[in-house]
Write a protein that holds these residues in place. Structure first.
Motif, PDB file in Angstrom:
ATOM      1  N   ASN A  37      -4.975   5.453  -1.940  1.00 52.41           N
ATOM      2  CA  ASN A  37      -6.134   5.836  -1.128  1.00 52.41           C
ATOM      3  C   ASN A  37      -6.472   7.317  -1.256  1.00 52.41           C
ATOM      4  O   ASN A  37      -7.270   7.837  -0.500  1.00 52.41           O
ATOM      5  CB  ASN A  37      -5.855   5.498   0.347  1.00 52.41           C
ATOM      6  CG  ASN A  37      -5.500   4.043   0.544  1.00 52.41           C
ATOM      7  OD1 ASN A  37      -6.253   3.166   0.160  1.00 52.41           O
ATOM      8  ND2 ASN A  37      -4.335   3.779   1.128  1.00 52.41           N
ATOM      9  N   SER A  38      -5.853   7.968  -2.217  1.00 55.72           N
ATOM     10  CA  SER A  38      -6.060   9.408  -2.378  1.00 55.72           C
ATOM     11  C   SER A  38      -7.247   9.688  -3.286  1.00 55.72           C
ATOM     12  O   SER A  38      -7.417   9.049  -4.326  1.00 55.72           O
ATOM     13  CB  SER A  38      -4.797  10.046  -2.971  1.00 55.72           C
ATOM     14  OG  SER A  38      -5.043  11.379  -3.365  1.00 55.72           O
ATOM     15  N   ASN A  95       0.817  -1.209   0.000  1.00 56.66           N
ATOM     16  CA  ASN A  95       0.000   0.000   0.000  1.00 56.66           C
ATOM     17  C   ASN A  95       0.852   1.261   0.000  1.00 56.66           C
ATOM     18  O   ASN A  95       1.842   1.368   0.716  1.00 56.66           O
ATOM     19  CB  ASN A  95      -0.909   0.007   1.237  1.00 56.66           C
ATOM     20  CG  ASN A  95      -1.956   1.090   1.166  1.00 56.66           C
ATOM     21  OD1 ASN A  95      -2.629   1.253   0.152  1.00 56.66           O
ATOM     22  ND2 ASN A  95      -2.108   1.840   2.246  1.00 56.66           N
ATOM     23  N   ARG A 106     -10.316  -1.932  -2.375  1.00 52.38           N
ATOM     24  CA  ARG A 106      -9.405  -0.905  -2.871  1.00 52.38           C
ATOM     25  C   ARG A 106      -7.983  -1.448  -3.032  1.00 52.38           C
ATOM     26  O   ARG A 106      -7.161  -0.872  -3.737  1.00 52.38           O
ATOM     27  CB  ARG A 106      -9.418   0.284  -1.902  1.00 52.38           C
ATOM     28  CG  ARG A 106      -8.503   1.413  -2.307  1.00 52.38           C
ATOM     29  CD  ARG A 106      -8.695   2.634  -1.429  1.00 52.38           C
ATOM     30  NE  ARG A 106      -9.935   3.329  -1.740  1.00 52.38           N
ATOM     31  CZ  ARG A 106     -10.289   4.493  -1.216  1.00 52.38           C
ATOM     32  NH1 ARG A 106      -9.504   5.084  -0.334  1.00 52.38           N
ATOM     33  NH2 ARG A 106     -11.426   5.059  -1.544  1.00 52.38           N
ATOM     34  N   ARG A 141       0.306   5.772  -0.373  1.00 53.79           N
ATOM     35  CA  ARG A 141      -0.688   6.813  -0.098  1.00 53.79           C
ATOM     36  C   ARG A 141      -1.543   7.139  -1.318  1.00 53.79           C
ATOM     37  O   ARG A 141      -2.736   7.388  -1.195  1.00 53.79           O
ATOM     38  CB  ARG A 141       0.023   8.072   0.414  1.00 53.79           C
ATOM     39  CG  ARG A 141      -0.919   9.126   0.974  1.00 53.79           C
ATOM     40  CD  ARG A 141      -0.148  10.301   1.544  1.00 53.79           C
ATOM     41  NE  ARG A 141       0.645   9.895   2.715  1.00 53.79           N
ATOM     42  CZ  ARG A 141       1.466  10.720   3.365  1.00 53.79           C
ATOM     43  NH1 ARG A 141       1.605  11.971   2.949  1.00 53.79           N
ATOM     44  NH2 ARG A 141       2.148  10.300   4.401  1.00 53.79           N
TER      45      ARG A 141
END
Length: 449
Positions: A279-280, A274, A321, A276
């Motif tokens: 998940n933006s 993962n 996701r 950043r």
């Protein structure tokens, strides 16, 4: 033996190895697995990143568009990778350390499997299978490292170009220098060929290797090596065993994540580490890529969610996701089609491609592709490969491979605020720098940028 302590101890070994993989020596009092089931638990340790693959490479591809505001909100590593900066890692990155953790786990299993005396026939069979699983995992980890930290494979220069340190023993106190790309690829393909004979046709869980996933991984690796005859052979072996495709017309177009975890196309489940940007709300699919999908193509609605600022990707085969980076039958269809086209079998290549695409369109809305020559067939297949395999950690290796052919080379550009960036075909920036902390501790040679 307390197996929980075994897992904990092994995690400490791996965490120690992260702090300069080549020179760190684990504590001598840490527990070593003594039973087959304990070795199996090491290879199933998903919380330790056993089924993870590097996530930073997607940042450098032409799949993404990030707004200026979104760019400023990313980590430094992500910003550097997105703009193809000379320095990417400010410290030892997980894209380097986690694959080496997986390699260490595999090497422990391979060594210990030969030392353990089986308690019964089931134990004996499990130890054989564990050797196959460990060989598969080590090969997969090395392929990820080579795809990021070594130049793309070229038959004429593979034995002259530096690969990555090839460690085949769990003794991490022994210095291992960078070998050659050719030596590394010979090792991982040889290990996978051996694994085929040790593994069951199907695994009990899709997070474990199998005979079919060994063929699938070999197909992916040989494609990256431009060994098209071998890639086509192994993709064909997969489809002989399992040629299942999802019918996209049967999926819920309104679902947030329309694809389920371990769905029928998935051969082996892997997930990207993962970052950043994943998940933006300010990271989007490149608009040119989205524009390649026609109105009757169900993928356009299933994969993407538009909003006022851009288009987000929701088509992960993880059912969430989380970015799926594993192996699936749709990839094998595309490899088979490409390899058929490259050997001049245009009719077969179009037949394979059309079989896949018929399951992606509105019923009755797909007009089968035809091609009059190999280059036309290749262009169609590569276009559909780009569309079908979005955000699977594949595009970077495709760019590196295809950039060597002027017909398919791509100049990738970015604009961030008032600044423009580009990465040209054949650029040394298609090879990531090895994290500086690793260079400092081990003294291995750095990649030129």
């Amino acid at each position: 033996m307390n197996t929980r302590n075994t897992i904990l101890s092994f995690s400490l070994i791996m965490l120690g190895a992260c702090d300069g993989f080549l020179d760190q020596k684990p504590q001598s009092n840490l527990l070593i697995p003594q039973k087959a089931v304990e070795l199996e638990q090491l290879l199933d340790a998903t919380l330790l990143g056993i089924n993870s693959t590097p996530g930073i490479l997607e940042m450098s591809t032409d799949n993404l568009h990030i707004t200026e505001e979104g760019f400023l909100g990313l980590t430094l590593i992500e910003r550097n990778a997105y703009a193809w900066q000379e320095d990417v890692y400010e410290f030892l990155g997980s894209d380097w350390s986690v694959p080496y953790q997986q390699i260490l786990a595999a090497n422990v299993v391979l060594e210990q499997a030969g030392e353990i005396v089986p308690e019964n026939s089931d134990d004996a069979e499990l130890l054989i299978e564990l050797r196959g699983r460990a060989l598969w995992m080590r090969s997969q980890a090395y392929f990820q490292l080579l795809s990021a930290f070594a130049a793309p494979y070229s038959p004429g220069s593979a034995n002259d170009s530096p690969g990555v340190p090839l460690r085949l023993s769990p003794n991490v106190s022994t210095f291992v220098d960078r070998g050659t790309i050719g030596e590394d690829y010979d090792q991982i393909t040889g290990d996978l060929e051996l694994a085929i004979g040790l593994l069951p046709e199907y695994a009990e869980y899709k997070t474990r290797p199998s005979k079919i996933s060994s063929h699938a991984l070999l197909a992916r690796i040989y494609l990256a090596m431009e060994e098209y005859e071998k890639a086509g052979f192994h993709a064909g072996k997969v489809l002989e065993i399992n040629n299942t495709l999802l019918d996209y017309s049967e999926l819920d177009l309104a679902a947030r994540y329309p694809f389920s975890l371990f769905n029928d196309e998935v051969i082996h489940h892997l997930e990207m580490m993962n970052y950043r940007h994943m998940n933006s709300g300010l990271t989007f699919v490149d608009s040119t890529l989205v524009g390649m999908f026609g109105d009757n193509d169900l993928r356009k609605e299933l994969l993407f969610t538009p909003d006022e600022q851009g288009i987000s990707f929701d088509g992960n085969y993880s059912g969430s996701r989380v970015r799926f980076s594993g192996l699936a039958t749709n990839e094998m269809y595309l490899i088979s089609a490409e390899c058929a086209a490259r050997r001049g079998d245009i009719g077969e290549s179009m037949g394979i491609l059309n079989t896949l695409l018929e399951t992606r369109w509105v019923e009755g809305g797909f007009i089968p592709y035809t091609a009059s020559n190999s280059e036309e067939a290749l262009r169609l297949i590569l276009m559909e490969r780009r569309k079908e395999l979005i955000f699977r950690g594949i595009r970077w290796t495709d760019l590196r491979r295809l950039n060597k052919d002027q017909r398919f080379a791509t100049l990738v550009t970015r604009k961030i605020g008032s600044e423009s960036f580009e990465i040209s075909p054949g650029s040394p920036r298609y090879v990531l720098p090895i994290p500086p902390e690793e260079i400092q501790v081990s003294g291995i040679a750095q990649n030129p940028r």
